[in-house]
Design a protein around this motif. Structure first.
Motif, PDB file in Angstrom:
ATOM      1  N   GLU A  40     -83.798  67.514 -88.590  1.00  0.00           N
ATOM      2  CA  GLU A  40     -82.476  67.072 -88.149  1.00  0.00           C
ATOM      3  C   GLU A  40     -82.334  67.330 -86.665  1.00  0.00           C
ATOM      4  OE1 GLU A  40     -78.986  68.199 -90.334  1.00  0.00           O
ATOM      5  OE2 GLU A  40     -80.029  68.017 -92.256  1.00  0.00           O
ATOM      6  N   LEU A  41     -81.661  66.387 -85.996  1.00  0.00           N
ATOM      7  CA  LEU A  41     -81.453  66.465 -84.561  1.00  0.00           C
ATOM      8  C   LEU A  41     -79.976  66.338 -84.250  1.00  0.00           C
ATOM      9  CD1 LEU A  41     -84.203  63.899 -83.517  1.00  0.00           C
ATOM     10  CD2 LEU A  41     -84.443  66.379 -83.644  1.00  0.00           C
ATOM     11  N   ARG A  42     -79.570  66.977 -83.147  1.00  0.00           N
ATOM     12  CA  ARG A  42     -78.203  66.827 -82.643  1.00  0.00           C
ATOM     13  C   ARG A  42     -78.293  66.551 -81.144  1.00  0.00           C
ATOM     14  NH1 ARG A  42     -73.110  68.455 -84.430  1.00  0.00           N
ATOM     15  NH2 ARG A  42     -74.065  69.778 -86.003  1.00  0.00           N
ATOM     16  N   ALA A  43     -77.693  65.425 -80.738  1.00  0.00           N
ATOM     17  CA  ALA A  43     -77.674  65.056 -79.327  1.00  0.00           C
ATOM     18  C   ALA A  43     -76.480  65.709 -78.639  1.00  0.00           C
ATOM     19  CB  ALA A  43     -77.610  63.540 -79.193  1.00  0.00           C
ATOM     20  N   ALA A  44     -76.523  65.750 -77.328  1.00  0.00           N
ATOM     21  CA  ALA A  44     -75.457  66.381 -76.553  1.00  0.00           C
ATOM     22  C   ALA A  44     -74.092  65.772 -76.857  1.00  0.00           C
ATOM     23  CB  ALA A  44     -75.767  66.281 -75.061  1.00  0.00           C
ATOM     24  N   GLY A  45     -74.040  64.472 -77.101  1.00  0.00           N
ATOM     25  CA  GLY A  45     -72.773  63.811 -77.388  1.00  0.00           C
ATOM     26  C   GLY A  45     -72.287  63.995 -78.812  1.00  0.00           C
ATOM     27  N   GLY A  46     -73.031  64.750 -79.638  1.00  0.00           N
ATOM     28  CA  GLY A  46     -72.625  65.012 -81.007  1.00  0.00           C
ATOM     29  C   GLY A  46     -73.309  64.143 -82.041  1.00  0.00           C
ATOM     30  N   THR A  47     -74.067  63.143 -81.613  1.00  0.00           N
ATOM     31  CA  THR A  47     -74.786  62.291 -82.559  1.00  0.00           C
ATOM     32  C   THR A  47     -75.750  63.132 -83.373  1.00  0.00           C
ATOM     33  OG1 THR A  47     -74.667  60.406 -81.060  1.00  0.00           O
ATOM     34  CG2 THR A  47     -76.352  60.316 -82.779  1.00  0.00           C
ATOM     35  N   ARG A  48     -75.713  62.962 -84.694  1.00  0.00           N
ATOM     36  CA  ARG A  48     -76.631  63.671 -85.591  1.00  0.00           C
ATOM     37  C   ARG A  48     -77.483  62.663 -86.317  1.00  0.00           C
ATOM     38  NH1 ARG A  48     -73.274  67.139 -89.410  1.00  0.00           N
ATOM     39  NH2 ARG A  48     -75.337  67.722 -90.135  1.00  0.00           N
ATOM     40  N   ILE A  49     -78.774  62.947 -86.379  1.00  0.00           N
ATOM     41  CA  ILE A  49     -79.715  62.062 -87.065  1.00  0.00           C
ATOM     42  C   ILE A  49     -80.759  62.933 -87.747  1.00  0.00           C
ATOM     43  CG2 ILE A  49     -81.162  61.748 -85.020  1.00  0.00           C
ATOM     44  CD1 ILE A  49     -81.557  58.838 -85.921  1.00  0.00           C
ATOM     45  N   ALA A  50     -81.197  62.512 -88.921  1.00  0.00           N
ATOM     46  CA  ALA A  50     -82.238  63.253 -89.645  1.00  0.00           C
ATOM     47  C   ALA A  50     -83.357  62.287 -90.007  1.00  0.00           C
ATOM     48  CB  ALA A  50     -81.666  63.904 -90.902  1.00  0.00           C
ATOM     49  N   LEU A  51     -84.563  62.807 -90.052  1.00  0.00           N
ATOM     50  CA  LEU A  51     -85.740  62.044 -90.426  1.00  0.00           C
ATOM     51  C   LEU A  51     -86.310  62.707 -91.662  1.00  0.00           C
ATOM     52  CD1 LEU A  51     -85.641  60.153 -88.061  1.00  0.00           C
ATOM     53  CD2 LEU A  51     -85.579  62.438 -87.087  1.00  0.00           C
ATOM     54  N   ARG A  52     -86.390  61.950 -92.758  1.00  0.00           N
ATOM     55  CA  ARG A  52     -86.815  62.501 -94.042  1.00  0.00           C
ATOM     56  C   ARG A  52     -88.149  61.902 -94.458  1.00  0.00           C
ATOM     57  NH1 ARG A  52     -85.890  61.482 -99.900  1.00  0.00           N
ATOM     58  NH2 ARG A  52     -85.465  59.374 -99.224  1.00  0.00           N
ATOM     59  N   ARG A  53     -89.058  62.766 -94.905  1.00  0.00           N
ATOM     60  CA  ARG A  53     -90.383  62.313 -95.325  1.00  0.00           C
ATOM     61  C   ARG A  53     -90.303  61.509 -96.614  1.00  0.00           C
ATOM     62  NH1 ARG A  53     -94.530  64.388 -93.260  1.00  0.00           N
ATOM     63  NH2 ARG A  53     -93.585  66.446 -93.001  1.00  0.00           N
ATOM     64  N   ASP A  54     -90.874  60.317 -96.562  1.00  0.00           N
ATOM     65  CA  ASP A  54     -91.062  59.468 -97.730  1.00  0.00           C
ATOM     66  C   ASP A  54     -92.438  58.852 -97.551  1.00  0.00           C
ATOM     67  OD1 ASP A  54     -91.241  57.506 -99.656  1.00  0.00           O
ATOM     68  OD2 ASP A  54     -89.308  56.584 -99.190  1.00  0.00           O
ATOM     69  N   THR A  55     -93.415  59.369 -98.284  1.00  0.00           N
ATOM     70  CA  THR A  55     -94.792  58.922 -98.088  1.00  0.00           C
ATOM     71  C   THR A  55     -94.983  57.452 -98.437  1.00  0.00           C
ATOM     72  OG1 THR A  55     -95.383  59.738-100.282  1.00  0.00           O
ATOM     73  CG2 THR A  55     -95.791  61.208 -98.423  1.00  0.00           C
ATOM     74  N   ASN A  56     -94.040  56.865 -99.170  1.00  0.00           N
ATOM     75  CA  ASN A  56     -94.119  55.443 -99.514  1.00  0.00           C
ATOM     76  C   ASN A  56     -93.246  54.565 -98.625  1.00  0.00           C
ATOM     77  OD1 ASN A  56     -95.886  55.864-101.727  1.00  0.00           O
ATOM     78  ND2 ASN A  56     -94.143  56.607-102.915  1.00  0.00           N
ATOM     79  N   ALA A  57     -92.692  55.121 -97.563  1.00  0.00           N
ATOM     80  CA  ALA A  57     -91.798  54.354 -96.694  1.00  0.00           C
ATOM     81  C   ALA A  57     -92.546  53.207 -96.032  1.00  0.00           C
ATOM     82  CB  ALA A  57     -91.196  55.269 -95.628  1.00  0.00           C
ATOM     83  N   THR A  58     -91.912  52.058 -96.017  1.00  0.00           N
ATOM     84  CA  THR A  58     -92.446  50.908 -95.300  1.00  0.00           C
ATOM     85  C   THR A  58     -91.385  50.454 -94.304  1.00  0.00           C
ATOM     86  OG1 THR A  58     -91.629  49.384 -96.972  1.00  0.00           O
ATOM     87  CG2 THR A  58     -93.894  50.133 -97.217  1.00  0.00           C
ATOM     88  N   PRO A  59     -91.804  50.032 -93.128  1.00  0.00           N
ATOM     89  CA  PRO A  59     -90.820  49.618 -92.122  1.00  0.00           C
ATOM     90  C   PRO A  59     -90.024  48.402 -92.590  1.00  0.00           C
ATOM     91  CG  PRO A  59     -93.021  49.770 -91.171  1.00  0.00           C
ATOM     92  CD  PRO A  59     -93.163  49.944 -92.645  1.00  0.00           C
ATOM     93  N   PRO A  60     -88.752  48.331 -92.238  1.00  0.00           N
ATOM     94  CA  PRO A  60     -87.979  47.140 -92.538  1.00  0.00           C
ATOM     95  C   PRO A  60     -88.599  45.944 -91.819  1.00  0.00           C
ATOM     96  CG  PRO A  60     -86.572  48.871 -91.647  1.00  0.00           C
ATOM     97  CD  PRO A  60     -87.979  49.338 -91.540  1.00  0.00           C
TER      98      PRO A  60
END
Length: 130
Positions: A40-60
């Motif tokens: 999980e990440l938090r930017a200075a402006g408050g934006t929060r984003i998380a990256l979750r492992r999914d070994t079967n993930a395919t790009p849109p």
């Protein structure tokens, strides 16, 4: 106190640590939570984003019609050209090169894992009246 509060946008990907580096540098963010399957990440402006492992993930495949848009992020910038150079230098790629019609100029990109996002120029402040 509200029953539900806004949380964090979570993107599934095969390698969250690598994708976290892209967003850390793009957003000048810091890691707030790291586990075996999530960053999980938090930017200075408050934006929060998380990256979750999914070994079967395919790009849109957006904008191709055979796969719907799964998620879309908008980031506000003052200088579109400088922001585009930064995205590309970090491993992102343009999805659209033309300017969008309307009051806000924007450009579409994909992160290194294929998730789409838009850089949108912040509208100039309205001139003072009177």
């Amino acid at each position: 106190m509200p029953l539900v509060t806004a949380g964090v946008v979570v993107l599934d990907c095969a390698e969250p640590e690598k994708l976290a580096e892209f967003y850390k540098q793009l957003l000048d963010a810091e890691e707030t939570v790291v586990s075996a399957n999530r960053v999980e990440l938090r930017a200075a402006g408050g934006t929060r984003i998380a990256l979750r492992r999914d070994t079967n993930a395919t790009p849109p495949s957006w904008p191709r019609p055979e796969n719907s848009l799964q998620v879309h992020l908008d980031f506000l910038v003052e200088d579109l050209d400088a922001a585009e150079r930064r995205v590309v230098s970090l491993g992102g790629r343009p999805l659209e090169a033309k300017d969008a019609p309307g009051p806000y100029e924007e450009r579409g990109f994909a992160d290194p894992a294929g998730h789409s996002f838009t850089l949108r120029r912040t509208p100039p402040p309205a001139p003072k009246r009177g």
